[in-house]
Design a protein around this motif. Structure first.
Motif, mmCIF file in Angstrom:
data_model
loop_
_atom_site.group_PDB
_atom_site.id
_atom_site.type_symbol
_atom_site.label_atom_id
_atom_site.label_comp_id
_atom_site.label_asym_id
_atom_site.label_seq_id
_atom_site.Cartn_x
_atom_site.Cartn_y
_atom_site.Cartn_z
ATOM 1 N N ASP A 273 37.505 55.682 40.701
ATOM 2 C CA ASP A 273 37.808 54.755 41.778
ATOM 3 C C ASP A 273 38.335 53.443 41.205
ATOM 4 O OD1 ASP A 273 36.886 56.678 43.446
ATOM 5 O OD2 ASP A 273 34.957 55.710 43.867
ATOM 6 N N LEU A 274 39.415 52.932 41.783
ATOM 7 C CA LEU A 274 40.009 51.684 41.319
ATOM 8 C C LEU A 274 39.921 50.575 42.365
ATOM 9 C CD1 LEU A 274 43.231 52.992 39.533
ATOM 10 C CD2 LEU A 274 41.022 52.416 38.524
ATOM 11 N N PHE A 275 40.218 50.894 43.644
ATOM 12 C CA PHE A 275 40.212 49.885 44.706
ATOM 13 C C PHE A 275 39.604 50.464 45.972
ATOM 14 C CE2 PHE A 275 44.153 49.454 42.214
ATOM 15 C CZ PHE A 275 43.949 48.208 41.638
ATOM 16 N N ARG A 276 39.026 49.573 46.778
ATOM 17 C CA ARG A 276 38.642 49.931 48.144
ATOM 18 C C ARG A 276 39.327 48.923 49.059
ATOM 19 N NH1 ARG A 276 33.459 50.907 47.552
ATOM 20 N NH2 ARG A 276 33.971 53.085 47.134
ATOM 21 N N VAL A 277 40.152 49.435 49.977
ATOM 22 C CA VAL A 277 41.016 48.601 50.817
ATOM 23 C C VAL A 277 40.552 48.713 52.261
ATOM 24 C CG1 VAL A 277 43.378 48.158 51.548
ATOM 25 C CG2 VAL A 277 42.931 49.025 49.240
ATOM 26 N N SER A 278 40.382 47.580 52.898
ATOM 27 C CA SER A 278 40.010 47.559 54.320
ATOM 28 C C SER A 278 40.918 46.584 55.056
ATOM 29 C CB SER A 278 38.542 47.150 54.491
ATOM 30 O OG SER A 278 38.318 45.865 53.925
ATOM 31 N N GLY A 279 41.066 46.802 56.356
ATOM 32 C CA GLY A 279 41.860 45.896 57.191
ATOM 33 C C GLY A 279 43.236 46.419 57.525
ATOM 34 N N LEU A 280 43.776 47.326 56.759
ATOM 35 C CA LEU A 280 45.101 47.874 57.042
ATOM 36 C C LEU A 280 44.993 49.006 58.060
ATOM 37 C CD1 LEU A 280 47.016 48.011 53.620
ATOM 38 C CD2 LEU A 280 47.499 46.564 55.602
ATOM 39 N N ALA A 326 50.192 41.663 58.612
ATOM 40 C CA ALA A 326 48.946 42.405 58.377
ATOM 41 C C ALA A 326 48.122 41.669 57.329
ATOM 42 C CB ALA A 326 49.243 43.834 57.909
ATOM 43 N N THR A 327 46.838 41.976 57.305
ATOM 44 C CA THR A 327 45.907 41.388 56.332
ATOM 45 C C THR A 327 45.053 42.515 55.755
ATOM 46 O OG1 THR A 327 45.822 39.303 57.540
ATOM 47 C CG2 THR A 327 44.065 39.718 55.944
ATOM 48 N N ALA A 328 44.838 42.475 54.450
ATOM 49 C CA ALA A 328 44.014 43.499 53.796
ATOM 50 C C ALA A 328 43.042 42.838 52.847
ATOM 51 C CB ALA A 328 44.909 44.484 53.032
ATOM 52 N N GLN A 329 41.842 43.398 52.803
ATOM 53 C CA GLN A 329 40.842 42.975 51.823
ATOM 54 C C GLN A 329 40.744 44.076 50.757
ATOM 55 O OE1 GLN A 329 39.875 42.945 55.303
ATOM 56 N NE2 GLN A 329 40.725 40.859 55.316
ATOM 57 N N VAL A 330 40.845 43.669 49.499
ATOM 58 C CA VAL A 330 40.844 44.616 48.386
ATOM 59 C C VAL A 330 39.636 44.338 47.509
ATOM 60 C CG1 VAL A 330 42.112 45.512 46.403
ATOM 61 C CG2 VAL A 330 43.362 44.721 48.422
ATOM 62 N N ALA A 331 38.781 45.334 47.332
ATOM 63 C CA ALA A 331 37.667 45.249 46.386
ATOM 64 C C ALA A 331 38.070 45.989 45.114
ATOM 65 C CB ALA A 331 36.408 45.864 46.990
ATOM 66 N N ASN A 332 38.010 45.304 43.992
ATOM 67 C CA ASN A 332 38.399 45.907 42.715
ATOM 68 C C ASN A 332 37.212 46.651 42.120
ATOM 69 O OD1 ASN A 332 39.456 46.611 40.267
ATOM 70 N ND2 ASN A 332 40.043 44.540 39.652
ATOM 71 N N LEU A 333 37.363 47.956 41.930
ATOM 72 C CA LEU A 333 36.275 48.784 41.412
ATOM 73 C C LEU A 333 36.428 49.110 39.930
ATOM 74 C CD1 LEU A 333 36.034 51.351 44.353
ATOM 75 C CD2 LEU A 333 34.932 49.106 44.124
ATOM 76 N N GLY A 334 37.506 48.716 39.321
ATOM 77 C CA GLY A 334 37.639 49.038 37.899
ATOM 78 C C GLY A 334 39.056 48.972 37.374
ATOM 79 N N PHE A 335 39.865 48.015 37.847
ATOM 80 C CA PHE A 335 41.256 47.900 37.403
ATOM 81 C C PHE A 335 41.432 46.596 36.641
ATOM 82 C CE2 PHE A 335 45.726 46.734 37.863
ATOM 83 C CZ PHE A 335 46.366 47.924 37.534
ATOM 84 N N GLU A 336 41.971 46.696 35.437
ATOM 85 C CA GLU A 336 42.216 45.515 34.603
ATOM 86 C C GLU A 336 43.589 45.627 33.984
ATOM 87 O OE1 GLU A 336 40.669 44.473 30.277
ATOM 88 O OE2 GLU A 336 39.148 44.000 31.779
ATOM 89 N N PHE A 497 50.424 52.619 43.299
ATOM 90 C CA PHE A 497 49.500 53.618 43.813
ATOM 91 C C PHE A 497 49.869 53.980 45.253
ATOM 92 C CE2 PHE A 497 47.332 50.998 40.719
ATOM 93 C CZ PHE A 497 46.761 51.933 39.867
ATOM 94 N N THR A 498 49.593 55.234 45.604
ATOM 95 C CA THR A 498 49.704 55.619 47.003
ATOM 96 C C THR A 498 48.559 54.982 47.785
ATOM 97 O OG1 THR A 498 48.373 57.624 46.691
ATOM 98 C CG2 THR A 498 50.752 57.818 46.348
ATOM 99 N N ALA A 499 48.510 55.245 49.092
ATOM 100 C CA ALA A 499 47.552 54.535 49.952
ATOM 101 C C ALA A 499 46.115 54.976 49.749
ATOM 102 C CB ALA A 499 47.946 54.715 51.413
ATOM 103 N N GLY A 503 38.277 56.492 54.494
ATOM 104 C CA GLY A 503 36.850 56.722 54.561
ATOM 105 C C GLY A 503 36.213 55.755 55.546
ATOM 106 N N PRO A 504 34.894 55.819 55.720
ATOM 107 C CA PRO A 504 34.231 54.932 56.700
ATOM 108 C C PRO A 504 34.334 53.458 56.327
ATOM 109 C CG PRO A 504 32.629 56.144 55.378
ATOM 110 C CD PRO A 504 33.953 56.753 55.085
ATOM 111 N N ASP A 505 34.476 53.143 55.030
ATOM 112 C CA ASP A 505 34.542 51.744 54.598
ATOM 113 C C ASP A 505 35.962 51.316 54.243
ATOM 114 O OD1 ASP A 505 31.764 51.559 54.824
ATOM 115 O OD2 ASP A 505 31.469 52.359 52.806
ATOM 116 N N GLY A 506 36.943 52.071 54.683
ATOM 117 C CA GLY A 506 38.318 51.746 54.343
ATOM 118 C C GLY A 506 38.938 52.855 53.500
ATOM 119 N N ARG A 507 40.011 52.531 52.824
ATOM 120 C CA ARG A 507 40.717 53.501 51.997
ATOM 121 C C ARG A 507 40.326 53.292 50.536
ATOM 122 N NH1 ARG A 507 44.599 55.746 55.354
ATOM 123 N NH2 ARG A 507 45.372 56.969 53.593
#
Length: 758
Positions: A273-280, A326-336, A497-499, A503-507
Motif C-alpha cells: 500500500d502506498l496511498f489512501r485517497v478520499s474525497g474524489l 475537486a478536493t482530495a485528501q491523500v494519506a501516505n502509507l509508504g512512498f518516498e 499510478f492508476t486510481a 474501499g470503505p475509507d476511500g481508494r
C-alpha cells in the motif's frame, strides 16, 4: 667448509603426472570447487532468465573452462588463461554461429554473428522485464559471462593458489542477474553464493586436514546469509532494503524512478500500500512526473524540471478550458521520492513542507531536491473536462515547447506506421484517437503482459510494433507518444499510478497500480490524457472525450494493422546514426540530489565492460605469480641438470622462497651465515635443516672449489628446504605479488650473486 655429501637419488620432476590415484583426486579438488562455486554464485540468474536452458549453457561453459585449465596447468601455467579464452571462443562459435570453420573456428562472418547477437541481447534487456525469454542472444550473454568469470576464479583459486582472493570476481557473477533485473536478488541467492565461496576455500588437496573446520565455517556463513537474506528480502523500485512494517500497512518507503522503478513495482510478488485517497468522486490517475525527451534505443528520459514556484500557496494552472473543481485528501502509507504525486491540474496543495517542495506547472509535477516522505496532504484541483468536439476543433498554433515534437533518430518505419494508422484522421484529436484505438480498441492485435516478446536485435520500438505486440504500460505509452509526435501532435509520457481500488475509507493505491500513460497537447486546453495500454482488469480511466469519440465511431474496430505492410528497408537505406554534432543537446548534469538523475541507457556495455575489466585484472594480477613460477621452473631445471650454473640456480631458488615468506638475505652475509639465518628465522625442522646445510656446502664447493654438482644432486635439496619454509602456509600477498620477482639484495660482496639466474 665441510665436504660435499654424495648426491641423492633423482626424484620425479615437478609437474609430471602423479600416478597415485588419491593424489590425482586431491589435485582435482580445487578445479571442481571452482566449477561448483561459480555455478552456485550464479544461481540467481534463474530469477532473471526464463526456463532452465541458461543453466545448461552455464554448466557447459564452466566445464569447458575448468577442463582446459586442468589440462594446461600440468604443462605451462602461463598458458592457462589464454587457452581457456580460446576454448570459450570456440564454444560460443559452435553453439551460436553457422559460419565457423569446421563449426568451431571463428572467422569474420562468425564474429559478425556474435556481434549481432550481443547487440540483440542489449535490446532485449532494454525492452523486456525479467524473467526475460531464454533467447539465443541472452544465452550467449550468459555463456560468455559464466565462462569469463570461471576463467578469473580459476586463475586466482587454482593457478595462483589464492582461493580467498577469488571471492572478488566470484561476487561479480551477480552482474548478470542484476543487469537484467531491477529488483534485489532473492534470499536464497545469498545462501548459494556463500556456500559456493565456502566450497572454494575448503576444496584444496593440500589442506584436507583442515577441511572439517573449513566446512563448519562455511556452514556458519551459509546460515548467516540465510538470516540476512530473509531479513532483507527483494524489493524493487528505488533499490533499497525494506525497513520493517509500520502501523499503516507499509513495510518501508519506496520510490518511483522512471522506468526502472516502474518495472520493479509491476513485478512485485506482494503489493504494498502506498496511498489512501478520499474525497474524489471519480477515479483519477496520480501523476508523479512527466518525460519530455525520447532517446532512440534507450527510451524516455527525465530532464531537469523547470524552475518552479513554492508548493505552498496558489499554484499556476497548467490547463485551460472547461473543468470540474475537486478536493482530495491523500494519506501516505509508504512512498518516498523526489516527486509528490498529484491529480489533474492542482490549484493548491496543503500539508507538505513549504520549503522543500516546488511546483513546475509546465511539467505538471511537484518535486524536491532530495527524497522525502510526507505524512499526507490535501489537494485542490481542476479536472479538465473538454468534449471530443471541443478538442477536435482545437487546431492551429499550439504555443507548446517544440521539444514535445522532437523525433530525431526515430526509425522511419515508425513514422510510416504512424501515418498509415492516422491516414483517415483530419485533426490532431482524431489522430490521437486513431493511435489510441490502434493499441487498445476493439480488434487490436496488441496484448498487455508483464512478459514481453523478445526482439529481433534491431530497433526496439520497431520490434514492438511489428513483431512482439506484447508489453506492459511503459512500452505502450512510449510507442504512442513517439507516434503522436511523428504525426505532428505534441506528446509526452506521464508516470505515476492508476486510481487504485475503492474501499470503505476511500481508494487505496498500491505498488500494483504503478502505471504510465500519454498526455497530448491541444491548443486552448493544454495536456490531455490518453491511455493506450489494453488493461483487462478495469483499472483504465477513460476521459469523457475518449468515451464520446468511441461512441461517435460506433465502437468501430481498430484500423487494420499497417505494420504488416511495412517491410524493413534495405540495409543501404538505413539512416545513419546522428553524428554528435547533430544529436540533441543533452540535459545538463543534475546536481547531487536532483530528481532528474535518471538514465535509460543500455546496461549491456556496462556488463561487457565489467567482464573485460575482470579478465584484465585477473591477467594483470596473475603476472607476478606467473613470473615467479617461470623463475622457479627455470632454476629447478638448471639445478636438476647439474654442472656449471646449477649451484647458483639452486641457491637463488632457496633465497627466493625465503624472501617470499618474509626473510630476505642481508648484504654482507656469507652463504653459510645466510643458511643459518634462514633455518632459524623459519624454524625449520631437522630434515629441512640438514638439506639446507648440505645445499650450502655444495654451493660453496662449486663456487670456491670448482666442484660442480652432478645431475639430480641439488633439486631434491631445494625441494625439501622449500617444503620446510612453506610448511606454515604462504601469505596471500606472497602468492599474488611475490617479493622475489623484484631485484634482491646480494648475500655478500665477495660471493657469487644470490640471484644470478632469472
Amino acid at each position: 667448509m665441510s665436504a660435499p655429501a654424495p648426491p641423492r637419488p633423482r626424484t620425479e620432476e615437478r609437474g609430471a603426472p602423479d600416478r597415485d590415484p588419491r593424489a590425482l583426486l586431491r589435485s582435482l579438488l580445487a578445479p571442481l570447487g571452482v566449477a561448483v562455486a561459480v555455478l552456485l554464485a550464479g544461481a540467481a540468474v534463474g530469477t532473471a532468465v526464463q526456463g532452465a536452458a541458461w543453466f545448461g549453457h552455464a554448466v557447459l561453459s564452466v566445464v569447458v573452462v575448468v577442463v582446459v585449465g586442468v589440462a594446461l596447468l600440468r604443462t605451462r601455467s602461463w598458458l592457462v588463461a589464454p587457452g581457456q579464452l580460446v576454448a570459450l571462443l570456440l564454444l560460443v562459435t559452435a553453439l551460436f554461429t553457422e559460419n565457423g570453420l569446421l563449426g568451431l573456428v571463428p572467422g569474420p562472418a562468425a564474429f559478425g554473428e556474435l556481434g549481432t547477437l550481443l547487440a540483440g541481447a542489449g535490446e532485449q534487456i532494454n525492452s523486456g522485464i525479467p524473467p526475460v525469454p531464454a533467447s539465443p542472444e541472452i544465452l550467449l550473454l550468459v555463456t560468455l559471462a559464466f565462462g569469463v568469470l570461471a576463467i578469473a576464479v580459476f586463475g586466482l583459486a587454482v593457478t595462483v593458489g589464492a582461493p580467498a582472493a577469488a571471492g572478488v570476481p566470484l561476487l561479480c557473477v551477480f552482474a548478470v542477474p542484476t543487469a537484467l533485473d531491477d529488483q534485489l536478488l532473492p534470499w536464497w541467492s545469498m545462501a548459494a553464493a556463500a556456500a559456493g565461496f565456502g566450497i572454494l576455500l575448503v576444496a584444496r588437496g593440500d589442506r584436507l586436514r583442515q577441511a572439517p573446520g573449513g566446512v563448519a565455517i562455511a556452514a556458519l556463513a551459509v546460515v548467516g546469509a540465510l538470516l540476512l537474506g530473509t531479513a532483507a528480502t527483494a524489493v524493487g523500485t528505488a533499490g533499497r532494503f525494506e525497513s520493517g512494517t509500520d502501523g499503516a500497512g507499509s513495510d518501508g518507503a519506496i520510490g518511483l524512478n522512471p522506468f526502472t522503478s516502474l518495472r520493479g513495482q509491476l513485478t512485485r510478488s506482494e503489493p504494498r500500500d502506498l496511498f489512501r485517497v478520499s474525497g474524489l468522486e471519480q477515479p483519477v490517475y496520480m501523476r508523479a512526473l512527466t518525460l519530455q525527451r525520447y532517446v532512440p534505443q534507450s527510451g524516455w528520459q527525465a530532464g531537469r524540471p523547470l524552475p518552479g514556484v513554492p508548493l505552498a500557496g496558489p499554484l499556476p494552472p497548467s490547463t485551460s478550458g472547461p473543468a470540474r473543481d475537486a478536493t482530495a485528501q491523500v494519506a501516505n502509507l509508504g512512498f518516498e521520492d523526489y516527486w509528490l504525486p498529484v491529480f489533474g491540474d492542482p490549484t493548491s496543495i496543503v500539508g507538505p513542507s513549504e520549503t522543500d517542495w516546488s511546483y513546475d506547472a509546465a511539467g505538471g509535477i511537484a518535486y524536491s531536491n532530495s527524497p522525502l516522505q510526507e505524512d499526507g496532504w490535501t489537494q485542490r484541483m481542476r479536472l479538465p473536462d473538454p468534449s471530443a468536439g471541443a478538442l477536435r476543433a482545437a487546431t492551429g498554433g499550439s504555443g507548446v515547447d517544440p521539444a514535445y515534437l522532437d523525433t530525431d533518430g526515430v526509425d522511419p518505419r515508425v513514422t510510416a506506421i504512424s501515418r498509415q494508422v492516422t491516414a483517415a484522421a483530419s485533426t490532431p484529436f482524431d489522430r490521437a484517437m486513431a493511435l489510441n484505438e490502434y493499441f487498445s480498441g476493439p480488434g487490436s492485435r496488441f496484448r498487455y503482459s508483464l512478459q514481453t516478446a523478445p526482439g529481433g536485435g534491431g530497433d526496439a520500438l520497431v520490434d514492438f510494433l511489428t513483431r512482439g505486440r506484447t508489453g506492459y504500460c511503459e512500452q505502450f505509452a512510449s510507442a504512442m507518444a513517439v507516434m503522436l509526435r511523428a504525426v505532428d501532435v505534441p506528446a509526452r509520457v506521464a508516470v505515476g499510478f492508476t486510481a487504485g481500488t475503492a474501499g470503505p475509507d476511500g481508494r487505496t493505491v498500491t505498488t500494483n497500480d504503478a502505471h504510465a500513460w500519454v498526455e497530448a497537447w491541444f491548443p486552448g486546453y493544454g495536456w490531455q490524457t490518453f491511455d493506450p495500454t489494453p488493461l483487462a482488469d478495469g483499472r483504465t480511466v477513460e476521459p469523457q472525450y475518449v468515451q464520446q469519440a468511441r461512441a461517435e465511431a460506433g465502437g468501430a474496430p481498430a484500423p487494420d494493422d499497417p505494420a504488416a505492410a511495412v517491410p524493413p528497408p534495405p540495409a543501404a537505406q538505413q539512416p545513419a546514426p546522428p553524428t554528435p554534432e547533430a544529436a540533441p543537446t543533452p540535459e545538463p548534469a543534475p546536481e547531487d540530489g536532483d530528481p532528474a538523475a535518471t538514465g535509460g541507457g543500455s546496461v549491456l556495455p556496462t556488463v561487457l565492460t565489467v567482464l573485460a575489466v575482470l579478465v584484465a585484472l585477473a591477467v594483470l594480477g596473475a603476472l607476478p605469480f606467473l613470473l615467479r613460477r617461470r623463475q622457479q621452473q627455470r632454476r629447478t631445471g638448471l639445478a636438476r641438470a647439474g654442472g656449471e650454473g646449477a649451484a647458483a640456480a639452486a641457491w637463488a631458488e632457496v633465497l627466493a622462497v625465503s624472501r617470499d615468506h618474509g626473510v630476505a638475505p642481508r648484504p654482507g652475509d656469507t652463504v653459510r651465515t645466510t643458511a643459518e639465518r634462514i633455518g632459524d628465522a623459519h624454524d625449520l625442522g631437522e630434515p629441512a635443516r640438514r638439506s639446507l646445510s648440505e645445499l650450502s656446502d655444495r654451493v660453496e664447493a662449486a663456487w670456491y672449489g670448482g666442484m660442480l654438482p652432478e645431475p639430480g644432486a641439488l633439486d631434491p635439496l631445494v625441494a625439501e628446504v622449500s617444503a620446510g619454509i612453506t610448511a606454515a602456509g604462504t601469505p596471500l600477498t606472497a602468492r599474488l605479488l611475490p617479493p622475489s620477482v623484484l631485484p634482491a639484495p646480494r648475500p655478500g660482496p665477495d660471493t657469487e650473486p644470490a640471484d644470478s639466474t632469472p
